[in-house]
Design a protein around this motif. Structure first.
Motif, PDB file in Angstrom:
ATOM      1  N   UNK A 145      90.007  61.885  14.236  1.00 52.54           N
ATOM      2  CA  UNK A 145      89.704  62.806  13.144  1.00 52.54           C
ATOM      3  C   UNK A 145      88.598  62.254  12.247  1.00 52.54           C
ATOM      4  N   UNK A 146      88.538  60.925  12.143  1.00 52.80           N
ATOM      5  CA  UNK A 146      87.511  60.308  11.303  1.00 52.80           C
ATOM      6  C   UNK A 146      86.141  60.274  11.975  1.00 52.80           C
ATOM      7  N   UNK A 147      86.063  60.709  13.230  1.00 50.58           N
ATOM      8  CA  UNK A 147      84.796  60.758  13.940  1.00 50.58           C
ATOM      9  C   UNK A 147      84.520  59.578  14.849  1.00 50.58           C
ATOM     10  N   UNK A 148      85.460  58.635  14.919  1.00 53.58           N
ATOM     11  CA  UNK A 148      85.284  57.485  15.808  1.00 53.58           C
ATOM     12  C   UNK A 148      85.397  57.926  17.263  1.00 53.58           C
ATOM     13  N   UNK A 149      84.422  57.562  18.086  1.00 50.93           N
ATOM     14  CA  UNK A 149      84.453  57.881  19.513  1.00 50.93           C
ATOM     15  C   UNK A 149      85.187  56.767  20.242  1.00 50.93           C
ATOM     16  N   UNK A 150      86.351  57.081  20.786  1.00 46.74           N
ATOM     17  CA  UNK A 150      87.113  56.102  21.551  1.00 46.74           C
ATOM     18  C   UNK A 150      86.614  56.009  22.988  1.00 46.74           C
ATOM     19  N   UNK A 151      86.065  57.106  23.466  1.00 47.67           N
ATOM     20  CA  UNK A 151      85.565  57.113  24.855  1.00 47.67           C
ATOM     21  C   UNK A 151      84.576  58.257  25.010  1.00 47.67           C
ATOM     22  N   UNK A 152      83.499  57.983  25.692  1.00 48.71           N
ATOM     23  CA  UNK A 152      82.550  59.012  26.111  1.00 48.71           C
ATOM     24  C   UNK A 152      82.188  58.720  27.554  1.00 48.71           C
TER      25      UNK A 152
END
Length: 379
Positions: A145-152
């Protein structure tokens, strides 16, 4: 152990041993199915598993095939649950639908498990975008929700990634869905399962008597986040409520502070058996929006409290007693002829679940009325 906790526990054990995992996720359902999209099964290379993707019909079958099916990458599998004497799954499934599963290993599977951990432990929503289709299935993006990308996904770049991130933000605000996606650069559309993984429901129970213990345990078994609070220190003890995430001694002068921690997504049940505690709590709780507010005891008792709190001369709550009553489930619970602590716990948990499910579906009034029409008289 609750299902999500079980998955996270097994994932932690596998990680500590350096053991590979395979995550099986329900990403679609056609017709009827026991589990819905978002259900997961975690497998370890050592043969352990946690979670469910069916009523017990598919887990063994999928566990046997998962590793060779995913040798070359993520795999999308369809399992028909229409009853068939000649089906490969013993005894047939008989649910009358088709379950679509994504089997995945590696960084994407690890990121999806981390998404579950963040939702459960950190209580922060996370979105997972999964590409469907037999040719190139798999997780494409995992974002908090905070915008952190855990995986792309490695193949995701440029306009496609920007569009995916926009879809992730949209999904975070509106919930799970299936979508058709195009990067807008002339590429063909692809089907996506856009899933918002929300924190489990938060249940606040005010009261720490013996009748609260089965409710706290049942709520824990449902993966709910449970807080127990009571002004009686000899009852509000951790050893009495080992499954609650928090057990608080509720000092009278701190009721307002504690109530301030409770938000519009929380469910609250008052089971103090104390007129003074209930009056003090309702004076605070009725000032703020809540997902659910239930009060144990006869309706006339709750009504008497509300009439005291809403008298114009009291200046406590700026609403009428009728308006206050409309915000409360009183008596608490569904009418299932509950007369023992375990059955009372069941009736309360069932009503909370019905109201929360209606709220999540954007259908508050319909289920609230349904729940109210079979309201229990638990005292």
């Amino acid at each position: 152990m609750p299902e999500l906790e079980d998955i996270l526990h097994l994932a932690g054990r596998a990680r500590a041993r350096g053991e590979e995992i395979c995550l099986v996720s329900v990403v679609g359902v056609e017709g009827s199915s026991y589990r819905k999209p978002g259900a997961r099964l975690l497998l370890t290379r050592g043969g352990l598993r946690a979670g469910t993707i069916s009523g017990g019909c598919l887990e063994g079958e999928v566990s046997k095939k998962a590793w060779w099916l995913t040798e070359k990458g993520p795999k999308l599998q369809r399992y028909s649950s229409f009853f068939d004497d000649d089906a490969g799954v013993a005894y047939g499934l008989g649910c009358g639908g088709t379950v679509i599963l994504l089997l995945e290993r590696g960084a994407a599977a690890e990121a999806a498990v981390e998404a579950l951990r963040i939702a459960v432990k950190d209580r922060q929503p996370v979105v997972v975008l999964t590409q469907l289709g037999e040719d190139a299935p798999g997780t494409r993006l995992v974002m908090t929700e905070s915008g952190t990308i855990l995986y792309a996904a490695p193949q995701l770049s440029g306009a496609a990634r920007a569009k995916m991130e926009a879809l992730a933000r949209e999904t975070l605000s509106s919930g799970a869905r299936h979508r058709q996606f195009s990067a807008g650069d002339g590429t063909p559309e692809i089907a996506l399962f856009c899933e918002r993984i929300a924190p489990p429901p938060s249940l606040w129970i005010f009261g720490a008597g013996d009748d609260v213990r089965p409710l706290a345990e049942l709520a824990w078994s449902l993966d709910w986040h449970v807080t127990v609070a009571d002004g009686r220190g000899h009852l509000a003890r951790r050893e009495r409520f080992p499954h609650a995430q928090r057990v608080l001694r509720l000092e009278p002068e701190k009721i307002a502070d504690v109530a301030g921690e409770i938000g519009p997504e929380h469910a609250v049940v008052l089971m103090t058996h104390s007129y003074e505690q209930d009056r003090g709590l309702l004076a605070q709780l009725l000032r703020q929006p809540l997902a659910y507010l239930g009060v144990l005891g006869p309706r006339r008792r709750t009504r008497h409290i509300l009439e005291q709190l809403t008298r114009p001369e009291s200046g406590t709550i700026s609403m009428t007693a009728d308006e206050a009553q409309a915000r409360i489930h009183s008596p608490v619970g569904l009418d299932i002829s509950a007369h023992t602590p375990p059955t009372i716990a069941l009736s309360i948990a069932a009503e909370v679940q019905a109201v929360l499910a209606a709220r999540a579906a954007g259908n508050d009034s319909r289920v609230a009325r349904a729940a109210g029409s079979i309201s229990a008289h638990v005292s």
